[in-house]
Design a protein around this motif. Structure first.
Motif: not given
Lengths: 81, 81
Positions: B22, B25-26, B29-34
């Motif tokens: 997961v 993959a972030l 998918l354009g997710f940052t900060g995690v």
């Protein structure tokens, strides 16, 4: 670092075979008193900081990636470690 | 009816391939900060009533059946619906 928890559970109207399997096994293992069991997924996301933008991004992440919103509901919450 | 939640997560020292998948993959998918993701299981148990005996029984259930305590930790808590 703060932790955000995303819980993903089957929608109430959706059959939950895993939950039913656990429920069915409990009496054989000597456990009584549990009337229903539902099984889902728990995601723990470590983030640098928690603010509205981060929570909005995680909700979008849950909606588009972590959960199948046709059959699952999800909740997003900040958890103190 | 009251609900007891059992959360089962991989122990910190145990590799969590699902969480790593997961996490990997972030960004695509354009997710940052995690910075980290861990994935576990969430059980929702409906019970007639909540008392010390029921919670003790559910802890035993978690220890012997819902979690593999060699590689997983679990927590038991009562949840307001």
């Amino acid at each position: 670092m703060p932790r955000v928890v995303v819980d993903v559970m089957p929608k109430p109207e959706i059959l939950d075979p895993q939950g039913k399997a656990v429920l069915g096994a409990l009496p054989r293992l000597g456990f009584t008193g549990v009337t229903d069991v539902r099984q889902g997924k728990r995601f723990e996301l470590e983030v640098h900081e928690v603010n509205d933008d981060v929570l909005a991004e995680i909700s979008t992440m849950a909606e588009t990636f972590l959960a199948n919103t046709v059959i699952e509901n999800f909740t997003v919450r900040v958890e103190d470690k």
